[in-house]
Scaffold this motif. Structure first.
Motif, PDB file in Angstrom:
ATOM      1  N   ALA A  20      50.364  14.979  45.615  1.00 31.94           N
ATOM      2  CA  ALA A  20      50.858  16.251  46.460  1.00 31.94           C
ATOM      3  C   ALA A  20      52.189  15.952  46.992  1.00 31.94           C
ATOM      4  O   ALA A  20      52.581  16.929  47.294  1.00 31.94           O
ATOM      5  N   ILE A  21      52.381  14.865  47.199  1.00 32.48           N
ATOM      6  CA  ILE A  21      53.906  14.609  47.690  1.00 32.48           C
ATOM      7  C   ILE A  21      54.834  15.360  46.737  1.00 32.48           C
ATOM      8  O   ILE A  21      56.228  15.680  47.052  1.00 32.48           O
ATOM      9  N   HIS A  22      54.663  15.424  45.428  1.00 30.59           N
ATOM     10  CA  HIS A  22      55.786  15.881  44.457  1.00 30.59           C
ATOM     11  C   HIS A  22      55.532  17.463  44.321  1.00 30.59           C
ATOM     12  O   HIS A  22      56.094  18.073  43.448  1.00 30.59           O
ATOM     13  N   ILE A  23      54.806  18.145  45.011  1.00 31.98           N
ATOM     14  CA  ILE A  23      54.472  19.379  44.879  1.00 31.98           C
ATOM     15  C   ILE A  23      55.151  20.245  46.215  1.00 31.98           C
ATOM     16  O   ILE A  23      54.885  19.910  47.478  1.00 31.98           O
ATOM     17  N   PRO A  24      56.133  20.984  46.037  1.00 31.25           N
ATOM     18  CA  PRO A  24      57.024  21.463  46.962  1.00 31.25           C
ATOM     19  C   PRO A  24      56.552  21.988  48.287  1.00 31.25           C
ATOM     20  O   PRO A  24      56.800  21.630  49.607  1.00 31.25           O
ATOM     21  N   GLU A  25      55.359  22.819  48.096  1.00 27.48           N
ATOM     22  CA  GLU A  25      54.639  23.291  49.170  1.00 27.48           C
ATOM     23  C   GLU A  25      53.838  22.604  50.107  1.00 27.48           C
ATOM     24  O   GLU A  25      53.208  22.785  51.038  1.00 27.48           O
ATOM     25  N   LEU A  26      53.474  21.561  49.464  1.00 26.53           N
ATOM     26  CA  LEU A  26      52.333  20.460  49.951  1.00 26.53           C
ATOM     27  C   LEU A  26      53.357  19.254  50.454  1.00 26.53           C
ATOM     28  O   LEU A  26      52.790  18.315  51.181  1.00 26.53           O
ATOM     29  N   GLN A  27      54.815  19.343  50.136  1.00 29.82           N
ATOM     30  CA  GLN A  27      55.132  17.855  50.195  1.00 29.82           C
ATOM     31  C   GLN A  27      55.420  17.432  51.685  1.00 29.82           C
ATOM     32  O   GLN A  27      54.942  16.404  51.948  1.00 29.82           O
ATOM     33  N   GLN A  28      55.688  18.097  52.601  1.00 36.20           N
ATOM     34  CA  GLN A  28      55.935  17.828  54.000  1.00 36.20           C
ATOM     35  C   GLN A  28      54.587  17.450  54.750  1.00 36.20           C
ATOM     36  O   GLN A  28      54.411  16.340  55.450  1.00 36.20           O
ATOM     37  N   GLY A  29      53.461  18.031  54.374  1.00 38.21           N
ATOM     38  CA  GLY A  29      52.096  17.601  55.114  1.00 38.21           C
ATOM     39  C   GLY A  29      51.663  16.409  54.170  1.00 38.21           C
ATOM     40  O   GLY A  29      51.118  15.607  54.953  1.00 38.21           O
ATOM     41  N   ALA A  30      52.152  16.215  52.916  1.00 42.88           N
ATOM     42  CA  ALA A  30      51.527  15.183  52.373  1.00 42.88           C
ATOM     43  C   ALA A  30      52.087  14.019  52.891  1.00 42.88           C
ATOM     44  O   ALA A  30      51.601  12.678  52.858  1.00 42.88           O
ATOM     45  N   GLU A  31      53.467  14.038  53.035  1.00 42.92           N
ATOM     46  CA  GLU A  31      54.243  12.747  53.474  1.00 42.92           C
ATOM     47  C   GLU A  31      53.747  12.296  54.790  1.00 42.92           C
ATOM     48  O   GLU A  31      53.566  11.065  55.073  1.00 42.92           O
ATOM     49  N   GLU A  32      53.605  13.329  55.647  1.00 42.09           N
ATOM     50  CA  GLU A  32      53.289  12.960  56.960  1.00 42.09           C
ATOM     51  C   GLU A  32      51.824  12.382  56.876  1.00 42.09           C
ATOM     52  O   GLU A  32      51.631  11.493  57.740  1.00 42.09           O
ATOM     53  N   PHE A  33      51.145  12.781  56.141  1.00 41.17           N
ATOM     54  CA  PHE A  33      49.586  12.165  56.277  1.00 41.17           C
ATOM     55  C   PHE A  33      49.585  10.774  55.535  1.00 41.17           C
ATOM     56  O   PHE A  33      49.082   9.860  56.030  1.00 41.17           O
ATOM     57  N   VAL A  34      50.387  10.714  54.644  1.00 44.69           N
ATOM     58  CA  VAL A  34      50.573   9.177  53.915  1.00 44.69           C
ATOM     59  C   VAL A  34      51.162   8.295  55.269  1.00 44.69           C
ATOM     60  O   VAL A  34      50.619   7.145  55.258  1.00 44.69           O
ATOM     61  N   ARG A  35      52.179   8.760  55.881  1.00 41.41           N
ATOM     62  CA  ARG A  35      52.586   7.896  56.819  1.00 41.41           C
ATOM     63  C   ARG A  35      51.735   7.588  57.962  1.00 41.41           C
ATOM     64  O   ARG A  35      51.585   6.476  58.269  1.00 41.41           O
ATOM     65  N   ASN A  36      51.034   8.411  58.442  1.00 44.77           N
ATOM     66  CA  ASN A  36      50.124   8.377  59.559  1.00 44.77           C
ATOM     67  C   ASN A  36      48.914   7.350  58.967  1.00 44.77           C
ATOM     68  O   ASN A  36      48.485   6.518  59.626  1.00 44.77           O
ATOM     69  N   LEU A  37      48.514   7.665  57.740  1.00 47.36           N
ATOM     70  CA  LEU A  37      47.329   6.855  57.214  1.00 47.36           C
ATOM     71  C   LEU A  37      47.892   5.514  56.947  1.00 47.36           C
ATOM     72  O   LEU A  37      47.115   4.580  57.449  1.00 47.36           O
ATOM     73  N   SER A  38      48.863   5.150  56.533  1.00 46.98           N
ATOM     74  CA  SER A  38      49.623   3.952  56.188  1.00 46.98           C
ATOM     75  C   SER A  38      49.744   3.379  57.495  1.00 46.98           C
ATOM     76  O   SER A  38      49.386   1.965  57.705  1.00 46.98           O
ATOM     77  N   ARG A  39      50.234   3.778  58.582  1.00 45.41           N
ATOM     78  CA  ARG A  39      50.483   3.103  59.955  1.00 45.41           C
ATOM     79  C   ARG A  39      48.917   2.593  60.455  1.00 45.41           C
ATOM     80  O   ARG A  39      48.841   1.742  60.915  1.00 45.41           O
TER      81      ARG A  39
END
Length: 335
Positions: A20-39
Motif C-alpha cells: 500500500a505504501i506504493h499506492i499514491p492515495e494510500l501512501q501517507q496512511g500506510a507509512e504512518e501505520f508501518v512506523r507506529n507498528l514498527s515502533r
C-alpha cells in the motif's frame, strides 16, 4: 486459531501494508501505520529481551519473528522506484530503532538490531534473486548506521564478505546494475570495518587476523570461474591496499605459497575451460604486480608452456568430448 496460523496472517497483512505504501492515495496512511507498528514491535522485543536470560536473546520473539519475515517483502521490489522508496522507509525505521529511547541501554537495543541485521544476511543465501537483492540492500543500510550498525559490520566482516561473494557467484548474467550494487556494498563493508578498527586504535592480533582472512578469501577468488567475482576480488584487494597503506604484494605474500602451489599442481589441460581461464587470469594478475608475486622457477615456466600449448592447439583437439557449441564459446574466452 493456532499460533502458526496467526503468524502467517500477520505476515500477509504487513506485506499488504508494504504494498500500500506504493499506492499514491494510500501512501501517507500506510507509512504512518508501518512506523507506529514498527515502533511497537521494536519496543515489545526490547522489553522481552530485558526481562529474559542471555540465551533467549539469541532468538527473536514470536512477534518480532513475524516482522522479520515480512520486512524483506518491502525491500524485494522489482520496480526501481518502489525499491528505492521502500529502502528509504526501512532505513529510517532502523534509525528510529537505534534512537528509540535514551532510557534504554544500548546493549538491549543491540540484540534487536543484530537480529534484524542477521535477517538481512540470511536473505543473501536464499534462492530468489529478489530476496538476495533485498539482503544486500539491508546490509548496505547497516553500513550507513553509526555505532551499533558499524559494530555489527566489524564483528562479522569476514562472514559478510563471504556472503556477498556468494551473491555475486549466483547472480544472473544479465544484471550489470546489480553487480554494481553488490560490489558497492562490498567496498562499503570493508571501508566501514577498517574505519572502525582505526578509530578504536585496534592493532591487536585479532585485527591482523581479520585482515589476513579477508586477503585469503579474495586471493582464492582471483582464480574463480566467474569473471565478475574475479574482478570484484581484484578491486577489494586494491581497496584494502589503499586502506592499510601496504602494497598489494605485501598483502598477498603470506598466502603466496599456498595459492600458487594449488595452481601449479593442477595440469591445465585436464581441467574444465572455466577453471583454466580462472587459473590463467590469476597468474596473469600476480605477474602484473610490481614486483611480480610468483618467483621465476620451473613450476611457473611449466605453467606458461602449458598455457602456450593451449593457445596453439587446434579447436578440435581442445573440444574432445565436450558439447561442441558450448565448448567453442569457452575456447574463444580461453584464447
Amino acid at each position: 486459531m493456532k499460533g502458526r496460523a496467526r503468524s502467517e496472517i500477520f505476515v500477509i497483512c504487513l506485506e499488504g501494508i508494504f504494498d500500500a505504501i506504493h499506492i499514491p492515495e494510500l501512501q501517507q496512511g500506510a507509512e504512518e501505520f508501518v512506523r507506529n507498528l514498527s515502533r511497537y514491535v521494536f519496543l515489545t522485543e526490547i522489553r522481552r529481551i530485558s526481562s529474559r536470560d542471555t540465551v533467549s536473546r539469541r532468538f527473536p520473539g514470536p512477534l518480532f519473528s513475524c516482522y522479520l519475515d515480512a520486512l524483506p517483502h518491502g525491500l524485494a521490489r522489482k520496480d526501481p522506484d518502489e525499491a528505492s522508496k521502500a529502502q528509504e522507509l526501512i532505513s529510517s525505521l532502523i534509525v528510529e530503532l537505534v534512537n528509540i529511547s535514551p532510557d534504554i541501554p544500548p546493549n538491549e537495543i543491540k540484540s534487536t538490531l543484530y537480529q534484524l541485521a542477521l535477517r538481512f544476511s540470511s536473505l543473501c543465501l536464499e534462492d530468489s534473486w529478489a530476496r538476495k537483492n533485498a539482503g544486500c540492500k539491508g546490509i548496505r543500510i547497516m553500513t550507513e548506521l553509526s555505532n551499533l550498525g558499524v559494530r555489527w559490520i566489524s564483528d562479522r566482516v569476514v562472514d559478510i564478505v563471504r556472503t556477498l561473494l556468494h551473491v555475486l557467484k549466483d547472480m544472473p548474467y544479465d544484471l550489470p546494475e546489480e553487480v554494481e550494487l553488490v560490489t558497492d556494498v562490498l567496498s562499503r563493508v570493508l571501508r566501514v570495518s577498517y574505519a572502525d578498527i582505526q578509530s578504536a586504535g585496534d592493532n591487536s592480533m585479532a585485527a591482523k587476523s581479520t585482515l589476513l582472512s579477508l586477503i585469503g578469501i579474495f586471493f582464492a577468488e582471483l582464480q574463480g570461474q566467474s569473471p565478475v567475482v574475479r574482478q570484484a576480488a581484484q578491486e577489494c584487494i586494491s581497496l584494502l591496499s589503499e586502506l592499510t597503506g601496504l602494497t598489494v604484494v605485501e598483502l598477498l605474500l603470506p598466502h603466496r605459497e599456498r595459492m600458487l602451489t594449488a595452481i601449479y599442481t593442477k595440469p591445465l589441460r585436464a581441467l574444465p575451460f572455466a577453471v583454466q581461464i580462472g587459473m590463467i587470469e590469476s597468474v596473469r594478475y600476480c605477474l602484473s604486480l610490481d614486483p611480480p608475486l610468483p618467483e621465476l622457477n620451473g613450476k611457473l615456466l611449466r605453467l606458461l608452456h602449458e598455457a602456450l600449448a593451449l593457445a596453439d592447439a587446434e579447436d578440435t583437439a581442445l573440444i574432445g568430448r565436450h558439447n561442441s557449441r558450448q565448448a567453442s564459446i569457452e575456447i574463444t574466452k580461453l584464447r
